[in-house]
Design a protein around this motif. Sequence first.
Motif, PDB file in Angstrom:
ATOM      1  N   MET A 175      -5.917   4.409   7.127  1.00  0.00           N
ATOM      2  CA  MET A 175      -6.786   5.118   8.058  1.00  0.00           C
ATOM      3  C   MET A 175      -7.454   4.137   9.033  1.00  0.00           C
ATOM      4  O   MET A 175      -7.526   4.388  10.242  1.00  0.00           O
ATOM      5  N   ILE A 176      -7.929   3.033   8.510  1.00  0.00           N
ATOM      6  CA  ILE A 176      -8.573   2.018   9.350  1.00  0.00           C
ATOM      7  C   ILE A 176      -7.569   1.452  10.354  1.00  0.00           C
ATOM      8  O   ILE A 176      -7.862   1.305  11.550  1.00  0.00           O
ATOM      9  N   ASP A 177      -6.374   1.139   9.875  1.00  0.00           N
ATOM     10  CA  ASP A 177      -5.342   0.585  10.755  1.00  0.00           C
ATOM     11  C   ASP A 177      -4.980   1.578  11.855  1.00  0.00           C
ATOM     12  O   ASP A 177      -4.816   1.197  13.027  1.00  0.00           O
ATOM     13  N   TYR A 178      -4.867   2.867  11.496  1.00  0.00           N
ATOM     14  CA  TYR A 178      -4.515   3.891  12.487  1.00  0.00           C
ATOM     15  C   TYR A 178      -5.595   3.986  13.558  1.00  0.00           C
ATOM     16  O   TYR A 178      -5.295   4.081  14.757  1.00  0.00           O
ATOM     17  N   CYS A 179      -6.851   3.983  13.139  1.00  0.00           N
ATOM     18  CA  CYS A 179      -7.948   4.099  14.102  1.00  0.00           C
ATOM     19  C   CYS A 179      -8.022   2.890  15.032  1.00  0.00           C
ATOM     20  O   CYS A 179      -8.430   3.025  16.198  1.00  0.00           O
ATOM     21  N   LYS A 180      -7.623   1.724  14.536  1.00  0.00           N
ATOM     22  CA  LYS A 180      -7.642   0.527  15.377  1.00  0.00           C
ATOM     23  C   LYS A 180      -6.542   0.560  16.430  1.00  0.00           C
ATOM     24  O   LYS A 180      -6.649  -0.077  17.479  1.00  0.00           O
ATOM     25  N   LYS A 181      -5.496   1.331  16.157  1.00  0.00           N
ATOM     26  CA  LYS A 181      -4.356   1.374  17.072  1.00  0.00           C
ATOM     27  C   LYS A 181      -4.323   2.639  17.924  1.00  0.00           C
ATOM     28  O   LYS A 181      -3.475   2.757  18.819  1.00  0.00           O
ATOM     29  N   ASN A 182      -5.203   3.587  17.650  1.00  0.00           N
ATOM     30  CA  ASN A 182      -5.198   4.862  18.355  1.00  0.00           C
ATOM     31  C   ASN A 182      -6.628   5.296  18.674  1.00  0.00           C
ATOM     32  O   ASN A 182      -7.591   4.776  18.109  1.00  0.00           O
ATOM     33  N   SER A 183      -6.735   6.264  19.567  1.00  0.00           N
ATOM     34  CA  SER A 183      -8.047   6.812  19.898  1.00  0.00           C
ATOM     35  C   SER A 183      -8.373   7.912  18.895  1.00  0.00           C
ATOM     36  O   SER A 183      -8.184   9.100  19.152  1.00  0.00           O
ATOM     37  N   ALA A 184      -8.810   7.500  17.744  1.00  0.00           N
ATOM     38  CA  ALA A 184      -9.108   8.425  16.647  1.00  0.00           C
ATOM     39  C   ALA A 184     -10.241   7.844  15.823  1.00  0.00           C
ATOM     40  O   ALA A 184     -10.597   6.667  15.944  1.00  0.00           O
ATOM     41  N   GLY A 185     -10.825   8.683  14.964  1.00  0.00           N
ATOM     42  CA  GLY A 185     -11.914   8.241  14.108  1.00  0.00           C
ATOM     43  C   GLY A 185     -11.689   8.657  12.673  1.00  0.00           C
ATOM     44  O   GLY A 185     -10.861   9.531  12.389  1.00  0.00           O
ATOM     45  N   ALA A 186     -12.423   8.039  11.760  1.00  0.00           N
ATOM     46  CA  ALA A 186     -12.320   8.369  10.336  1.00  0.00           C
ATOM     47  C   ALA A 186     -13.664   8.117   9.668  1.00  0.00           C
ATOM     48  O   ALA A 186     -14.454   7.280  10.131  1.00  0.00           O
ATOM     49  N   LEU A 187     -13.918   8.837   8.603  1.00  0.00           N
ATOM     50  CA  LEU A 187     -15.135   8.639   7.806  1.00  0.00           C
ATOM     51  C   LEU A 187     -14.791   7.721   6.642  1.00  0.00           C
ATOM     52  O   LEU A 187     -14.013   8.082   5.758  1.00  0.00           O
ATOM     53  N   ILE A 188     -15.373   6.529   6.654  1.00  0.00           N
ATOM     54  CA  ILE A 188     -15.011   5.461   5.726  1.00  0.00           C
ATOM     55  C   ILE A 188     -16.281   4.871   5.117  1.00  0.00           C
ATOM     56  O   ILE A 188     -17.331   4.808   5.778  1.00  0.00           O
ATOM     57  N   SER A 189     -16.170   4.420   3.880  1.00  0.00           N
ATOM     58  CA  SER A 189     -17.285   3.719   3.248  1.00  0.00           C
ATOM     59  C   SER A 189     -17.673   2.497   4.082  1.00  0.00           C
ATOM     60  O   SER A 189     -16.829   1.653   4.414  1.00  0.00           O
ATOM     61  N   LYS A 190     -18.949   2.412   4.420  1.00  0.00           N
ATOM     62  CA  LYS A 190     -19.427   1.281   5.224  1.00  0.00           C
ATOM     63  C   LYS A 190     -19.229  -0.040   4.481  1.00  0.00           C
ATOM     64  O   LYS A 190     -18.884  -1.056   5.090  1.00  0.00           O
ATOM     65  N   SER A 191     -19.425  -0.036   3.167  1.00  0.00           N
ATOM     66  CA  SER A 191     -19.255  -1.272   2.396  1.00  0.00           C
ATOM     67  C   SER A 191     -17.811  -1.746   2.419  1.00  0.00           C
ATOM     68  O   SER A 191     -17.545  -2.946   2.428  1.00  0.00           O
ATOM     69  N   LEU A 192     -16.854  -0.802   2.434  1.00  0.00           N
ATOM     70  CA  LEU A 192     -15.450  -1.185   2.506  1.00  0.00           C
ATOM     71  C   LEU A 192     -15.150  -1.819   3.864  1.00  0.00           C
ATOM     72  O   LEU A 192     -14.464  -2.850   3.947  1.00  0.00           O
ATOM     73  N   LEU A 193     -15.661  -1.204   4.931  1.00  0.00           N
ATOM     74  CA  LEU A 193     -15.453  -1.766   6.264  1.00  0.00           C
ATOM     75  C   LEU A 193     -16.023  -3.188   6.347  1.00  0.00           C
ATOM     76  O   LEU A 193     -15.382  -4.092   6.904  1.00  0.00           O
ATOM     77  N   GLU A 194     -17.192  -3.395   5.792  1.00  0.00           N
ATOM     78  CA  GLU A 194     -17.805  -4.718   5.814  1.00  0.00           C
ATOM     79  C   GLU A 194     -16.996  -5.710   4.995  1.00  0.00           C
ATOM     80  O   GLU A 194     -16.828  -6.867   5.395  1.00  0.00           O
TER      81      GLU A 194
END
Length: 297
Positions: A231-250
């Motif tokens: 999901m993170i990879d897709y959002c980085k490559k496209n104009s899209a968003g996702a609800l993700i754990s903030k701690s995971l992103l960090e």
Amino acid sequence: MDELPTLQELQSFITYSKMGNFTLAAQAANITQSAFSAQMKKLERLVGVRLIARSTRGSQLTPEGEKFLPEAEHIIETLERAIHSIRLANKLERPILNVGILRSIGDVRMNQYVAYFQQRNPDFSISVYDMEEEEMLLDLRENRIDIGTCYLPNNKDMSAYESVALREDSVAYFAPNREVTEPITCEEMLTYPLVMYPPKYFMSQRLKFYFSEEGRQALPQTIRLSNPYAMIDYCKKNSAGALISKSLLESLGETEGIYPLAKPLLLQVCFVYRNNNSKWETMKTFMDYIGQQANTL
């Protein structure tokens, strides 16, 4: 003293309770069906009541069998725990743990915890598996994993398990190719493609409830991917968003495109395990250490 059932008879009874079928239970016990049936008849004779109801349509545990099952499991688990404790104390085996982590939490932080833990406990052998909620609870029930790491509360019957709070996760909106108003509302999130989890995933149900609380009973067509990394990879490559754990992103080093929610979504991360697990001492050592480190790593 009256004759008591053997451990093999108790174990065979437990095996039957899992299979619900004499043929499959005999195969799992690696004995003939006639020998397995004889064990069950002997067990019933020694206990004094019918434990399994048999008919031409099949078989199932009687109410007495249902009541006897946890007692049989307790006996086997107590013996396993005693043997495991003695073997560990005499260094006859290494402490081994199998840990499951809910797929939507992501295993990056758990891998960090395990790495720190093993630096200080080199004798431990730990395997980490990512899985969904149904699989995790089944594997806990069947002793294929010792500890599960998941979000609570949920709508499952957790009466057979204990839980220990680990940390609280804050969910954020991740959209590195968008500029949005902070904090972002549900309506604004849904103006662009929203990447979601498959329908049967825990997070899919939790997010559906989150949007329904804001008056959205049905979501528009969304993109569904199998894990937060995709999901993170897709959002980085496209104009899209996702609800993700903030701690995971960090933990992944993401710093751009992370937006707080207008309506916060907080999820409690917990350790979950079966009562009377024979590896309790090993499990407690691991959980105590991880609990101490959860807010520092």
